[in-house]
Design an enzyme around this catalytic site. Sequence first.
Site, PDB file in Angstrom:
ATOM      1  N   SER A  50     116.452  23.986  27.768  1.00 51.01           N
ATOM      2  CA  SER A  50     117.729  23.836  27.056  1.00 51.01           C
ATOM      3  C   SER A  50     118.369  25.190  26.794  1.00 51.01           C
ATOM      4  CB  SER A  50     117.518  23.116  25.731  1.00 51.01           C
ATOM      5  OG  SER A  50     117.101  21.799  25.961  1.00 51.01           O
ATOM      6  N   CYS A 134     115.766  18.146  19.543  1.00 47.21           N
ATOM      7  CA  CYS A 134     114.643  19.072  19.418  1.00 47.21           C
ATOM      8  C   CYS A 134     114.171  19.101  17.966  1.00 47.21           C
ATOM      9  CB  CYS A 134     115.030  20.479  19.852  1.00 47.21           C
ATOM     10  SG  CYS A 134     113.684  21.657  19.604  1.00 47.21           S
ATOM     11  N   ASN A 197     112.259  12.569  23.313  1.00 48.94           N
ATOM     12  CA  ASN A 197     111.896  13.958  23.036  1.00 48.94           C
ATOM     13  C   ASN A 197     110.547  13.937  22.335  1.00 48.94           C
ATOM     14  OD1 ASN A 197     111.983  16.789  22.480  1.00 48.94           O
ATOM     15  ND2 ASN A 197     114.224  16.700  22.427  1.00 48.94           N
ATOM     16  N   GLY A 249     107.619  10.926  28.405  1.00 49.47           N
ATOM     17  CA  GLY A 249     106.639  10.895  27.320  1.00 49.47           C
ATOM     18  C   GLY A 249     105.233  10.612  27.811  1.00 49.47           C
TER      19      GLY A 249
END
Lengths: 310, 271
Positions: A50, A134, A197, A249
Amino acid sequence: MSKQKIDSRVNFLGVEFPNPIVLSSGILGMTATSMEKVITSGAGGVTTKSTNISGRDGNPCPKVITYEAGMLNCYGLTNAGFLNEKNEIKELKQRRPENPVIISIFGFSLEEFEQIAKKLDQTQADLVEVNISCPNVKEETPKPFACLTGMPRQVVKLVKKNTKKPIIVKLSPNVTDIVAIAKEVEDAGADAISAINTLGPGMVINIEAKRPVLSVGSGGISGPAIRPLAVRMIYDVYQAVKIPLVGIGGVTTGRDALEMIMAGAELVGVGSGVYYQGIDIFAKINQEIRKWMQKNQVKSIAELVGAAHR
Amino acid sequence: MSKAIKKPEQPKIYKVKQIIQEAQGFKTFRFQGKMELEAGQFIMFWIPGLDMKPFSVSSSDGEYFEITAMKIGDFTQAMFNLKVGDQVGIQGPYGRGFQISEKNNIVIMGGGCGIAPINLLVERAQAKNKNITFIGGCRNQAVFLKREKIAKLIKNCYFTTDDGSFGEKGFTTEILEKLIKKGQKIDQILACGPEIMLYKCAKIAVKNNIACQVSLERMMKCAIGICGQCVLDGSGIRVCKDGPVLSAEKALTSPEFGSYKRDERGRIVKA
């Protein structure tokens, strides 16, 4: 059984991926060479680490630790800034034009999201991932935007308004109802959703030092431990929205990736898995998927997307 | 299908057993414990509450191991403030170390703080009864790490300093070239030191068709090959996982070797 032709290609938002396995943001995504290595190791496409406009140092070490079931990290969005990212993507696209690149962006305010969104069309990235989830930068944002109702809508509208590129919104598992957030971002104009995330944040305490190991105390949990949660969330979101999904994940094997696809993902993200299976994980997973498809006489990935719902 | 089970990567707590004042600006920290590793592998040194950084191991005998550090910044300053009995965390070892040749004639080269891991390499090569030539280089005599110890251990020693205050004035690679020119039989060159020294070493070795390994230094964060911080341009080699010790040929496949590296954020800076 006779050998049949297997099509591993995935057309995601009009962009063709040679296979459904993509590098997730945050792992090995700093430089063109690093991402090229991941592609050479079998990934269909890659997501950059990112980036924001100005770049960021991130947190001190330890930033990554593993425990018996997974991994925790608190990188804190380290990056060299937009200009650097743009150049790395340019370099990568020159070397590997056939593999899609997803640029992951973040901001600590709506203004920051707007600033970077305005520059996205200058890049050669095929798609944009909007990281609003995040969990490791609590000093800037009391909560990630993905955890505040109303915020995801505003961010999505702002980014959509400022770029022609299709956007994927990365959701947080750290919410009461991920389906509600998924519907919100779809309604606001998101082209796709990636989930999840990292979970938490979580904490590991060193009992001899009598203190948390990670430098900022806690960090987002990834790896095998979170896979069932990620699969369930993709499963639920698939039922609630029409836009395509990237399932992320704890995927470390072909079986795990198939599970994610059957739950509803068109692309499957792999990150922490590099630690568990080595950098060849991308090729290994693809091989395992193809073998399974061969055995079960499935001709294309598209046939399997959402299979667990039928 | 493949399985995902691994032992957790977390620091193990040790008490500082002894602190040894070395050459100017260097200290050695001694710990009790078995550290099984190849010379050139590295550990992550954790000062709880501050940071964690990669260091090489400078000595390891199965019962004790030592880490030698040069004071360069806030973290090493905090290390220098440690006292005997203080607790620190050590995680590892990680990466790939030096692979000592089966052949006999080894040249070991160390420059500056790169002499720290070279000290362990000398111990290991001696234990294998190799015919060792040591070439060490530093800025000046005061900062010359382990020179007395290595001189005692190895008969064929050459020392260089930038200012001529100890040994010959000049560079280690000049000595290496002289030895090759003289016709000394060299089966393998093993080196750790400033990148320019390693680069020259690698070039000389390849030109003369001598097996050579160099130990690279890049900023590292995860130590387990996932974050991408230490990936070399060109080759995609992860220094923390595929290195830090690389063959000269492998190191030379990267355009950044001897030229540039990346900072904390991933920006390019001079090596």
